[in-house]
Design a protein around this motif. Sequence first.
Motif, PDB file in Angstrom:
ATOM      1  N   UNK A  87       0.836  -1.204   0.000  1.00  0.00           N
ATOM      2  CA  UNK A  87       0.000   0.000   0.000  1.00  0.00           C
ATOM      3  C   UNK A  87       0.873   1.258   0.000  1.00  0.00           C
ATOM      4  N   UNK A  88       0.471   2.229  -0.796  1.00  0.00           N
ATOM      5  CA  UNK A  88       1.134   3.533  -0.841  1.00  0.00           C
ATOM      6  C   UNK A  88       0.084   4.579  -0.496  1.00  0.00           C
ATOM      7  N   UNK A  89       0.359   5.378   0.544  1.00  0.00           N
ATOM      8  CA  UNK A  89      -0.606   6.390   0.986  1.00  0.00           C
ATOM      9  C   UNK A  89       0.060   7.763   1.017  1.00  0.00           C
ATOM     10  N   UNK A  90      -0.552   8.717   0.349  1.00  0.00           N
ATOM     11  CA  UNK A  90      -0.061  10.093   0.304  1.00  0.00           C
ATOM     12  C   UNK A  90      -1.089  11.005   0.956  1.00  0.00           C
ATOM     13  N   UNK A  91      -0.630  11.877   1.846  1.00  0.00           N
ATOM     14  CA  UNK A  91      -1.455  12.962   2.377  1.00  0.00           C
ATOM     15  C   UNK A  91      -0.839  14.259   1.874  1.00  0.00           C
ATOM     16  N   UNK A  92      -1.606  15.025   1.131  1.00  0.00           N
ATOM     17  CA  UNK A  92      -1.043  16.244   0.545  1.00  0.00           C
ATOM     18  C   UNK A  92      -2.104  17.334   0.476  1.00  0.00           C
ATOM     19  N   UNK A  93      -1.639  18.559   0.446  1.00  0.00           N
ATOM     20  CA  UNK A  93      -2.552  19.689   0.316  1.00  0.00           C
ATOM     21  C   UNK A  93      -3.258  19.658  -1.036  1.00  0.00           C
ATOM     22  N   UNK A  94      -4.439  20.202  -1.058  1.00  0.00           N
ATOM     23  CA  UNK A  94      -5.185  20.387  -2.302  1.00  0.00           C
ATOM     24  C   UNK A  94      -5.969  21.684  -2.171  1.00  0.00           C
ATOM     25  N   UNK A  95      -6.708  22.018  -3.185  1.00  0.00           N
ATOM     26  CA  UNK A  95      -7.415  23.304  -3.199  1.00  0.00           C
ATOM     27  C   UNK A  95      -8.925  23.067  -3.277  1.00  0.00           C
ATOM     28  N   UNK A  96      -9.706  23.591  -2.323  1.00  0.00           N
ATOM     29  CA  UNK A  96     -11.164  23.445  -2.387  1.00  0.00           C
ATOM     30  C   UNK A  96     -11.711  24.022  -3.695  1.00  0.00           C
ATOM     31  N   UNK A  97     -12.748  23.403  -4.216  1.00  0.00           N
ATOM     32  CA  UNK A  97     -13.311  23.854  -5.492  1.00  0.00           C
ATOM     33  C   UNK A  97     -14.685  24.499  -5.346  1.00  0.00           C
ATOM     34  N   UNK A 100      -9.235  10.726  -1.584  1.00  0.00           N
ATOM     35  CA  UNK A 100     -10.223  11.011  -0.555  1.00  0.00           C
ATOM     36  C   UNK A 100     -10.019  12.432  -0.043  1.00  0.00           C
ATOM     37  N   UNK A 101     -10.760  13.416  -0.576  1.00  0.00           N
ATOM     38  CA  UNK A 101     -10.619  14.799  -0.105  1.00  0.00           C
ATOM     39  C   UNK A 101     -10.979  14.918   1.370  1.00  0.00           C
ATOM     40  N   UNK A 102     -10.247  15.784   2.087  1.00  0.00           N
ATOM     41  CA  UNK A 102     -10.446  15.978   3.519  1.00  0.00           C
ATOM     42  C   UNK A 102     -10.783  17.445   3.814  1.00  0.00           C
ATOM     43  N   UNK A 103     -11.637  17.670   4.799  1.00  0.00           N
ATOM     44  CA  UNK A 103     -11.963  19.017   5.299  1.00  0.00           C
ATOM     45  C   UNK A 103     -12.233  20.003   4.161  1.00  0.00           C
ATOM     46  N   UNK A 104     -13.325  19.765   3.442  1.00  0.00           N
ATOM     47  CA  UNK A 104     -13.780  20.635   2.345  1.00  0.00           C
ATOM     48  C   UNK A 104     -12.785  20.686   1.187  1.00  0.00           C
ATOM     49  N   UNK A 105     -11.806  19.761   1.165  1.00  0.00           N
ATOM     50  CA  UNK A 105     -10.867  19.713   0.045  1.00  0.00           C
ATOM     51  C   UNK A 105      -9.555  20.431   0.271  1.00  0.00           C
ATOM     52  N   UNK A 106      -9.248  20.858   1.508  1.00  0.00           N
ATOM     53  CA  UNK A 106      -7.976  21.563   1.743  1.00  0.00           C
ATOM     54  C   UNK A 106      -6.803  20.581   1.774  1.00  0.00           C
ATOM     55  N   UNK A 107      -7.099  19.290   1.933  1.00  0.00           N
ATOM     56  CA  UNK A 107      -6.077  18.254   1.775  1.00  0.00           C
ATOM     57  C   UNK A 107      -6.739  17.041   1.156  1.00  0.00           C
ATOM     58  N   UNK A 108      -5.920  16.119   0.661  1.00  0.00           N
ATOM     59  CA  UNK A 108      -6.436  14.893   0.051  1.00  0.00           C
ATOM     60  C   UNK A 108      -5.559  13.722   0.444  1.00  0.00           C
ATOM     61  N   UNK A 109      -6.198  12.599   0.761  1.00  0.00           N
ATOM     62  CA  UNK A 109      -5.470  11.347   0.974  1.00  0.00           C
ATOM     63  C   UNK A 109      -5.603  10.509  -0.291  1.00  0.00           C
ATOM     64  N   UNK A 110      -4.468  10.063  -0.810  1.00  0.00           N
ATOM     65  CA  UNK A 110      -4.427   9.205  -1.987  1.00  0.00           C
ATOM     66  C   UNK A 110      -3.964   7.819  -1.541  1.00  0.00           C
ATOM     67  N   UNK A 111      -4.649   6.796  -2.003  1.00  0.00           N
ATOM     68  CA  UNK A 111      -4.275   5.418  -1.685  1.00  0.00           C
ATOM     69  C   UNK A 111      -4.074   4.666  -2.990  1.00  0.00           C
ATOM     70  N   UNK A 112      -2.934   3.970  -3.092  1.00  0.00           N
ATOM     71  CA  UNK A 112      -2.618   3.229  -4.309  1.00  0.00           C
ATOM     72  C   UNK A 112      -1.887   1.945  -3.937  1.00  0.00           C
ATOM     73  N   UNK A 113      -1.677   1.104  -4.936  1.00  0.00           N
ATOM     74  CA  UNK A 113      -0.985  -0.145  -4.709  1.00  0.00           C
ATOM     75  C   UNK A 113      -0.035  -0.432  -5.875  1.00  0.00           C
ATOM     76  N   UNK A 114       0.636  -1.567  -5.797  1.00  0.00           N
ATOM     77  CA  UNK A 114       1.599  -1.975  -6.835  1.00  0.00           C
ATOM     78  C   UNK A 114       1.226  -3.383  -7.288  1.00  0.00           C
TER      79      UNK A 114
END
Length: 243
Positions: A158-168, A229-243
């Motif tokens: 499993x690869x999990x990224x938590x990163x900022x994003x911009x609410x739309x 998976x956008x978090x808190x109105x889209x100010x961050x996003x969790x991405x989940x991926x695999x190999x």
Amino acid sequence: MGKKVTPYKDSELTKKKQVEQMFDNISGNYDGLNRVISLGTDVSWRKKVVQAVAATKPETILDIATGTGDLAIQMAEETNAPKIIGLDLSEGMLREGRKKIDRKDLDSRIEMVQGDSEALPFENDSFDAITVAFGVRNFEDLEKGLSEIQRVLKPGGIFVVLETSVPTKFPFKQGYQVYSGAILPLIGKLFSKDKDAYSYLSESAANFPYGEAFNNILQKTGFIDIKDLPQTFGVSTIYIASK
């Protein structure tokens, strides 16, 4: 992909070296300031990352851009993984992290390593789980860094990224623009000795390819089963991926 954003506009150093220098500069007050800037919401976001990783029952975990080790420590406390490696460019951040790990008596399970996410010092297929929290936007070459992560992740891992994003959506988009463009850099200037650092963190967040754009980059670099998976109105996003 957005424009290239670097911490120090007048520096001739590479982005990688500038990021290392910036985090060395702010390492002493990074944790406290981060809680203020995110209004504490980053704690709940990280908890969701840990839950996603814990569900896979990993034996080996790599936390890239580990900073002062918050996520690595949470994973040690909430998973049974016997080996967790936290990797970061900044020795200053790692030094702060080692203090926290020592206080919690987690030295036997967490190793803090100075290293480059775009040239990971590990064999192919080494880790059951890999995480990056607020770090991929600091990669100098995003696709190269993601390809390296894909290389050292085990098949089925499993690869999990938590990163900022911009609410739309209104009014969250407008509120975010005011907060990130004016308030966040001001807080950074008032409480950090590095006045450029928090302006960079804000600008880099605004220029990072989030949502479907980042999903496409993950797919291009070989990841599968991708979801965001956008978090808190889209100010961050969790991405989940695999190999």
